[in-house]
Design a protein around this motif. Structure first.
Motif, short mmCIF file in Angstrom:
data_model
loop_
_atom_site.label_atom_id
_atom_site.label_comp_id
_atom_site.label_asym_id
_atom_site.label_seq_id
_atom_site.Cartn_x
_atom_site.Cartn_y
_atom_site.Cartn_z
N ILE A 223 1.21 -1.29 0.07
CA ILE A 223 -0.05 0.05 -0.24
C ILE A 223 0.61 0.80 -0.36
N PHE A 224 1.49 1.63 1.17
CA PHE A 224 2.83 2.10 1.12
C PHE A 224 3.73 2.58 -0.12
N ALA A 225 3.78 1.74 -1.43
CA ALA A 225 4.75 1.43 -2.65
C ALA A 225 3.55 2.57 -3.64
N SER A 226 2.42 1.97 -2.93
CA SER A 226 1.60 2.08 -4.51
C SER A 226 1.66 3.63 -5.00
N LYS A 227 1.66 3.93 -6.51
CA LYS A 227 2.00 5.11 -6.73
C LYS A 227 0.38 6.17 -7.42
N ILE A 228 -0.91 4.78 -7.15
CA ILE A 228 -2.01 5.43 -7.25
C ILE A 228 -2.64 5.62 -5.48
N ASP A 244 -4.65 0.45 7.45
CA ASP A 244 -6.11 1.68 7.54
C ASP A 244 -5.03 2.88 7.73
N PHE A 245 -3.92 2.60 8.76
CA PHE A 245 -2.54 3.71 9.46
C PHE A 245 -1.83 4.06 8.47
N VAL A 246 -1.51 2.83 6.92
CA VAL A 246 -0.54 3.13 6.12
C VAL A 246 -1.78 3.50 4.67
N ALA A 247 -2.39 3.69 4.39
CA ALA A 247 -3.64 4.19 3.84
C ALA A 247 -3.33 5.82 3.41
#
Length: 392
Positions: A223-228, A244-247
């Motif tokens: 999730i953290f690495a997602s460009k979107i 939830d915390f990293v999104a």
């Protein structure tokens, strides 16, 4: 007594011990705390189970650990099922683990808090990394189970609020063994697609064990690495997961996530209608305001100054032209006077007038004779009068 015939090799005694242990401890359940956990590149797990007085080595093969719904961590108390085996090269015994589960829900909660602290210290929850959610998305990617109620709820909300949006489903398991890995693969797959504006990752409610896939470190890092931008929507409002915390944004439910990801078409239509209703009046108001501002600017000193500068330059040019014209007239007048004087001088030298007053000219050999000494005696001469010539 000679017992040399009973002497055994190391391999033989190890084989005897191996047979005894494996035959008598074919299926055992052991509870203990994990330590020295290592996930080998081959996919196999190696770790130690310990309590306050003893410890035992454990091995869990890749084809079996795929069915464990959580990733083991040092310090977690677990119950393993397996059999005792002996590893001959080291002469040590170990548990060949067939299945593993937390010793209680408190162990999962402890693992949750431990991972949460670790990722927070790395900065994965920092606000500076949160990406804004687009207000008018064209495509929304969804990571969830395609046959789940959460997906149907999100479709219903999207149709009601913003039917223009296109939904792209990357279906995956959302609980149980292998779910975390599939969630990661779905997030990575959507990041490779063209035109995805937002990703919603989530599922419906359940127990802590049911939701555990969203507490896995690999999911958090994906999730953290997602460009979107990613919206996390796991469980109900009271449920919190690591995702939830990293999104980039947390939604209490999957339906709420779709509401956060889409504009409300009713509000858009209301805005358009209000805009059209007040359009003409507002345009006139804006035009009048700008007209007043322009008139004020035109009358201001700043606008007068360029005009004054231009006028001064025009007057300066007029003065230059006037001086140039006067100078030219003066030069021309002086030249005319000189010409008149020259004409007068030329007129004074006109011999026709001199002849008219009674003077004559003497020519000899075709040339005028200005002096007596230049006259050749006994040669003919021509005398020119005003009214004619004679030869002598």
């Amino acid at each position: 007594m000679n017992n040399e015939e009973n002497i055994l090799s190391v391999s033989q005694i190890t084989a005897l011990i191996k047979a005894v242990l494996e035959e008598n401890f074919d299926e055992i359940f052991v509870v203990g705390e994990i330590s020295n956990f290592k996930a080998h590149v081959s996919g196999h797990w190696y770790f130690t189970l310990k309590d306050s007085n003893a410890q035992i080595n454990c091995t869990m093969w890749r084809n079996l650990n795929n069915y464990v719904f959580f990733t083991p961590q040092d310090g977690i108390k677990v119950i393993v099922k397996g059999r005792l085996t002996v590893y001959p090269p080291r002469g040590s015994y170990q548990i060949e683990v067939h299945s593993m589960r937390p010793a209680g829900e408190g162990e999962l909660q402890a693992a949750f808090e431990k991972l949460k602290r670790k990722l927070a210290e790395e900065g994965l929850f920092d606000q500076q990394f949160k990406k804004p959610i687009p207000k008018f998305p064209q495509k929304i990617g969804i990571v969830t189970a395609i046959d789940g109620a959460a997906f149907r709820d999100m479709i219903s909300v999207a149709k009601r609020r913003y039917p223009l949006v296109e939904l792209v489903i990357a279906s995956c398991r959302v609980q149980g063994e292998g779910a975390a890995k599939e969630i990661v693969e779905s997030i990575e797959l959507l990041n490779k697609q063209e035109g995805i504006d937002t990703i919603i990752v989530g599922r419906g409610g359940g127990s802590l064990e049911d939701l555990w896939a969203f507490n896995e470190e690999i999911v958090a890092r994906a999730i953290f690495a997602s460009k979107i931008p990613v919206i996390s929507a796991v469980g109900h409002e009271i449920d919190f997961t690591i995702s939830d915390f990293v999104a980039d944004l947390r939604a209490p439910t999957p339906s709420a996530a779709m509401e956060l990801a889409t504009p409300n078409q009713e509000e858009l239509f209301a805005f358009i209608n209000d805009f059209l209703y007040y359009f003409n009046e507002r345009i006139f108001e804006i035009t009048a305001d700008y007209k007043d501002k322009i008139e004020h600017l035109i009358k201001s000193y700043g606008f007068r100054l360029p005009q004054d500068l231009i006028k001064n330059k025009i007057q300066f040019m007029d003065n230059l032209f006037y001086r140039f014209q006067n100078l030219a007239d003066s030069k021309l007048s002086l030249a005319r006077n000189k010409i008149v004087l020259l004409e007068q001088k030329l007129e004074n030298y006109n011999f026709e007038k001199t002849l008219k007053r009674g003077f004559t000219l003497v020519k000899q050999n075709g040339q005028y004779v200005p002096r007596l000494k230049k006259l050749i005696e006994k040669k003919p001469i021509t005398i020119k009068f005003f009214d004619g010539e004679i030869k002598v």
